[in-house]
Design a protein around this motif. Sequence first.
Motif, PDB file in Angstrom:
ATOM      1  N   PHE A 184       0.765  -1.391   0.318  1.00 53.67           N
ATOM      2  CA  PHE A 184      -0.451   0.311  -0.185  1.00 53.67           C
ATOM      3  C   PHE A 184       1.165   1.287  -0.164  1.00 53.67           C
ATOM      4  CE2 PHE A 184      -3.662  -2.419   1.004  1.00 53.67           C
ATOM      5  CZ  PHE A 184      -4.546  -2.308   0.680  1.00 53.67           C
ATOM      6  N   ASN A 190       0.905   0.206  -5.826  1.00 56.13           N
ATOM      7  CA  ASN A 190      -1.214   0.868  -5.647  1.00 56.13           C
ATOM      8  C   ASN A 190      -1.502   1.772  -6.489  1.00 56.13           C
ATOM      9  OD1 ASN A 190      -2.674   2.401  -4.132  1.00 56.13           O
ATOM     10  ND2 ASN A 190      -1.961   2.423  -2.188  1.00 56.13           N
ATOM     11  N   TYR A 196      -7.479   4.770   0.267  1.00 51.36           N
ATOM     12  CA  TYR A 196      -6.316   3.864   0.803  1.00 51.36           C
ATOM     13  C   TYR A 196      -5.063   4.584  -0.982  1.00 51.36           C
ATOM     14  CZ  TYR A 196      -9.794   2.025   3.753  1.00 51.36           C
ATOM     15  OH  TYR A 196     -10.218   1.637   5.011  1.00 51.36           O
ATOM     16  N   GLY A 197      -5.833   5.705  -1.772  1.00 51.83           N
ATOM     17  CA  GLY A 197      -4.133   5.055  -2.334  1.00 51.83           C
ATOM     18  C   GLY A 197      -4.420   6.488  -2.766  1.00 51.83           C
ATOM     19  N   ARG A 203      -1.717   6.335   1.741  1.00 39.70           N
ATOM     20  CA  ARG A 203      -1.600   4.814   1.308  1.00 39.70           C
ATOM     21  C   ARG A 203      -0.776   4.861   2.522  1.00 39.70           C
ATOM     22  NH1 ARG A 203       3.450   6.114  -1.433  1.00 39.70           N
ATOM     23  NH2 ARG A 203       2.755   8.399  -1.654  1.00 39.70           N
TER      24      ARG A 203
END
Length: 352
Positions: A184, A190, A196-197, A203
Amino acid sequence: MSDLFTSVRIGTNVLTNRLGMAPMTRSRANPDGTPTPLMAEYYAQRATLGLILTEATQPSDIGQGNISTPGIYTDAHIEGWKKVTSAVHAQGGRIFIQIMHVGRMSHPDNVVGNLQAVAPSAIAPKVQLHTPTGMQDVPTPREMTDDDIRQTVADYRHAARCAIDAGADGVEVHGANGYLLQQFFAPNANLRTDAYGGSIENRTRFAIEIVKAVVEEIGADRTGFRVSPGGTLGDLNEGTEGPALYRYLIEQLDKLGLAFLDVMHWGNEELLVDIRKLWHQTLILNRPGRPREQIGADVKTGLADIESYGAMILANPDFARRVQHDALLNEPKKELFFGGDARGYTDYPALA
């Protein structure tokens, strides 16, 4: 500054020395992930170290990547680990179980149920893994959904509770060495555009959520975290933002009052000094390939509170005694690192 053979605190545990056993996969668990009596003997042999960090231990079926690695999510796993922790405690040692989800570093042939790996994005690493039929390319994983992310956080929470039920002194959440949490962190693994990115905050979000869940379940004083800033294992590239990401991550984790931070050092000394300044609890430092004459140097300068070692401890069950008395070290048998029986595992001689 401190000497290797002075006491140090890890959460509520007072360790008798500042030498630690680094987490190392040995692939000697049963096929269902249950630890074996041979594993109990192996860890008990090394209980004179201040701290044992166990081999990577999966929190779920889908978290497994290699053959015969242990799990910590079923009743059988708990019973197997109880034999390990009891053996270590009988020798006066302290042991934390490392919890690790491999993410994309997996192959269906190695996993119960032949499951397809999951990862931040559907990108295969350009590496191979050992499987029952030999070395194979790692296949493309499935991108994790929001439900997958929530389930993985819950899996870590459950695994942490199982570890404590099994008698462990605590757990280490593995955020390093090319596995799921570090995937991640790395922009080349990622490509997500959700929460979540993208940004550093996004991240690192998944790792922080996992640590918070573990802390909520078992307490900060029984929780540690491992990082490997700049590490390229598993075909990862953290990019130019890598150092900034770790400064942010460690600032956030420091606020949680964890028992320790475990740093596998990949050569950025400036970042390492910054990490020492940012982290206010116990810091464990692992320098791969550290020469014998440098053992104790980082504790002496205060850069680390504990120094951890890998192959030298595999080959020397009485490593602490050998260091203290400046004795010769056995050479590790690299061809016997993974899988097999007692050879290259519990048969290394101790000093007379």
